[in-house]
Design a protein around this motif. Structure first.
Motif, short mmCIF file in Angstrom:
data_model
loop_
_atom_site.label_atom_id
_atom_site.label_comp_id
_atom_site.label_asym_id
_atom_site.label_seq_id
_atom_site.Cartn_x
_atom_site.Cartn_y
_atom_site.Cartn_z
N ARG A 162 0.83 -1.20 0.00
CA ARG A 162 0.00 0.00 0.00
C ARG A 162 0.87 1.25 0.00
O ARG A 162 0.63 2.19 -0.77
CB ARG A 162 -0.92 -0.02 1.22
N LEU A 163 1.90 1.27 0.85
CA LEU A 163 2.78 2.43 0.94
C LEU A 163 3.65 2.57 -0.31
O LEU A 163 3.92 3.69 -0.78
CB LEU A 163 3.65 2.32 2.19
N LEU A 164 4.10 1.46 -0.87
CA LEU A 164 4.88 1.50 -2.11
C LEU A 164 4.04 2.08 -3.23
O LEU A 164 4.52 2.91 -4.02
CB LEU A 164 5.36 0.09 -2.47
N GLY A 165 2.78 1.65 -3.33
CA GLY A 165 1.90 2.19 -4.36
C GLY A 165 1.67 3.68 -4.19
O GLY A 165 1.64 4.44 -5.17
N ARG A 166 1.54 4.12 -2.95
CA ARG A 166 1.35 5.54 -2.69
C ARG A 166 2.60 6.33 -3.08
O ARG A 166 2.52 7.39 -3.70
CB ARG A 166 0.99 5.78 -1.23
N ALA A 167 3.78 5.80 -2.70
CA ALA A 167 5.03 6.46 -3.07
C ALA A 167 5.18 6.54 -4.59
O ALA A 167 5.62 7.56 -5.14
CB ALA A 167 6.22 5.72 -2.45
N PHE A 168 4.79 5.47 -5.27
CA PHE A 168 4.86 5.44 -6.73
C PHE A 168 4.00 6.55 -7.33
O PHE A 168 4.43 7.27 -8.24
CB PHE A 168 4.38 4.07 -7.23
N GLN A 169 2.79 6.72 -6.79
CA GLN A 169 1.89 7.74 -7.33
C GLN A 169 2.37 9.15 -7.02
O GLN A 169 2.30 10.05 -7.87
CB GLN A 169 0.48 7.55 -6.76
N ILE A 170 2.86 9.38 -5.81
CA ILE A 170 3.36 10.70 -5.47
C ILE A 170 4.52 11.08 -6.40
O ILE A 170 4.59 12.21 -6.91
CB ILE A 170 3.80 10.78 -4.00
N GLN A 171 5.42 10.13 -6.61
CA GLN A 171 6.54 10.40 -7.53
C GLN A 171 6.02 10.66 -8.94
O GLN A 171 6.55 11.52 -9.64
CB GLN A 171 7.54 9.25 -7.51
N ASP A 172 5.00 9.93 -9.36
CA ASP A 172 4.38 10.18 -10.66
C ASP A 172 3.87 11.62 -10.76
O ASP A 172 4.06 12.30 -11.77
CB ASP A 172 3.21 9.21 -10.88
N ASP A 173 3.21 12.07 -9.70
CA ASP A 173 2.65 13.42 -9.69
C ASP A 173 3.77 14.47 -9.72
O ASP A 173 3.63 15.51 -10.37
CB ASP A 173 1.78 13.62 -8.46
N ILE A 174 4.86 14.20 -9.02
CA ILE A 174 6.00 15.12 -9.04
C ILE A 174 6.62 15.16 -10.43
O ILE A 174 6.95 16.23 -10.97
CB ILE A 174 7.04 14.69 -7.99
N LEU A 175 6.77 13.99 -11.06
CA LEU A 175 7.37 13.93 -12.39
C LEU A 175 6.48 14.59 -13.44
O LEU A 175 6.97 15.08 -14.46
CB LEU A 175 7.64 12.48 -12.78
N ASP A 176 5.16 14.61 -13.20
CA ASP A 176 4.26 15.29 -14.13
C ASP A 176 4.60 16.77 -14.23
O ASP A 176 4.35 17.40 -15.26
CB ASP A 176 2.81 15.11 -13.67
N VAL A 177 5.18 17.31 -13.16
CA VAL A 177 5.56 18.72 -13.12
C VAL A 177 7.02 18.91 -13.54
O VAL A 177 7.36 19.88 -14.24
CB VAL A 177 5.34 19.31 -11.71
N THR A 178 7.88 18.01 -13.12
CA THR A 178 9.33 18.21 -13.29
C THR A 178 9.93 17.44 -14.46
O THR A 178 11.05 17.72 -14.88
CB THR A 178 10.07 17.79 -12.01
N GLY A 179 9.21 16.45 -15.00
CA GLY A 179 9.76 15.59 -16.04
C GLY A 179 9.49 16.10 -17.44
O GLY A 179 8.75 17.06 -17.66
N SER A 180 10.10 15.42 -18.41
CA SER A 180 9.92 15.76 -19.83
C SER A 180 9.19 14.62 -20.53
O SER A 180 9.18 13.48 -20.06
CB SER A 180 11.28 15.97 -20.50
N ALA A 181 8.59 14.94 -21.67
CA ALA A 181 7.91 13.91 -22.45
C ALA A 181 8.87 12.82 -22.89
O ALA A 181 8.52 11.64 -22.94
CB ALA A 181 7.24 14.55 -23.67
N GLU A 182 10.11 13.22 -23.18
CA GLU A 182 11.11 12.24 -23.61
C GLU A 182 11.40 11.23 -22.50
O GLU A 182 11.50 10.02 -22.75
CB GLU A 182 12.39 12.96 -24.02
N ASP A 183 11.56 11.72 -21.27
CA ASP A 183 11.85 10.82 -20.16
C ASP A 183 10.62 10.01 -19.76
O ASP A 183 10.72 8.82 -19.47
CB ASP A 183 12.34 11.61 -18.94
#
Length: 324
Positions: free
Chosen positions: A238-259
């Motif tokens: 449960r906690l791993l899944g939550r961490a995965f999603q939070i990182q996804d949300d952060i990458l939506d702001v900080t990441g690039s389409a290429e990455d």
């Protein structure tokens, strides 16, 4: 399916150079197993639908969830594992999980859902083919997943447990329910009645976390982990899944389409409720740190019961520092 799938070289679970290299090698093997599974199950499929299924299933993705099935089976054992031939009967669970995950991406990208044009660096299925074909392909992937479990060379109790856990994870109380909540909350960021972090966590524990959680437990259940340890693995999942999603949300702001292989900035552009849109970028990072601390506490408790959580710790580290 199992009988039609060739044995993979016995390097499936070896990770002498760390988790990232292990996941890369594992991803190559998942690709071969998925190709064999589709070759076996798509014999009588209409050609256009078969092409769509291959387009969306093969040649892409982290293959993270099938990896979790194998990692779950290693809890309480030294990692990396060297005796790998005994893991052959676990492959159907890993393949079924990935087929379900691909189905979820196909439907999530639809115009009536998240309306996205890019997935895994390629046009989404409804763009590459058409919307009706994408809907049918998603339906077919669900069916193929449960056929894979039904044909698994595992004992009846294990097959039933896998089926029950996977169905519950993706059903109305799990992934589908989470998607329904997500759609209902769209556009509410910054308004009265906007979700707080607790409600957001519930949403993503269902939409993203339920399948991640089930993947780990399916592997741990196959390996015969005691019930007390299984409960801790479920909590860690449960906690791993939550961490995965939070990182996804952060990458939506900080990441690039290429990455990322998908369109960044979608959450803010579509007024979606994410950890960043609700709590801000710094708030999301604090939430991630807090989630990771809780996850390590669960691993410590597992260790007190004699279970080696090295593989899970490496996996958690990967989730929190990934860039795609």
């Amino acid at each position: 399916m199992t009988n039609a799938t060739p044995h993979a070289p016995h390097r499936t679970l070896a990770a002498p150079d760390g988790f990232d290299n292990w996941l890369t090698a594992f991803r190559d093997q998942v690709e071969g197993r998925l190709t064999a599974a589709l070759d076996h199950q798509l014999v009588d499929t209409p050609p256009r639908l078969a092409r769509a299924l291959r387009h969306t299933t093969l040649d892409g993705g982290k293959r993270f969830r099938p990896a979790l099935v194998f990692l779950g089976s290693l809890i309480g054992r030294p990692w990396p594992e060297t005796d790998e031939s005994r893991f052959d009967s676990l492959w159907p669970a890993a393949i079924a999980v990935e087929l379900v995950h691909v189905y979820s991406l196909v439907h999530d990208d639809l115009p009536s859902m998240d309306d996205d044009d890019l997935r895994r660096g390629r046009p989404t299925l409804h763009r590459a083919f058409d919307e009706a074909t994408a809907i049918l392909a998603g339906d077919a992937l669900q069916s193929l997943a449960f056929t894979t479990l039904a044909e698994a060379q595992a004992d009846t109790a294990t097959r039933l447990d896998w089926t029950r856990r996977l169905a519950a994870a993706i059903g109305p109380a799990g992934m589908v329910g989470g998607q329904a909540i997500d759609l209902a909350l769209a556009g509410q960021v910054g308004e009265d009645g906007a979700p707080d972090l607790a409600r957001l966590a519930d949403l993503h524990d269902r939409k993203t976390g339920a399948l991640i959680r089930a993947s780990l437990v399916m592997g741990a259940r196959w390996a015969g982990l005691p019930e007390r340890q299984l409960r801790l693995v479920d909590d860690f999942g449960r906690l791993l899944g939550r961490a995965f999603q939070i990182q996804d949300d952060i990458l939506d702001v900080t990441g690039s389409a290429e990455d990322l292989g998908k369109t960044p900035g979608k959450d803010a552009a579509t007024d979606k409720c994410s950890y960043v849109t609700v709590a801000g970028l710094d708030g999301a990072r604090r939430e991630l740190d807090d989630t990771v601390r809780h996850a390590h506490a669960v691993l410590w408790e597992l260790a007190t019961l004699g279970a080696d959580g090295q593989a899970l710790s490496a996996c958690l580290d990967f989730v929190t520092r990934r860039r795609y």
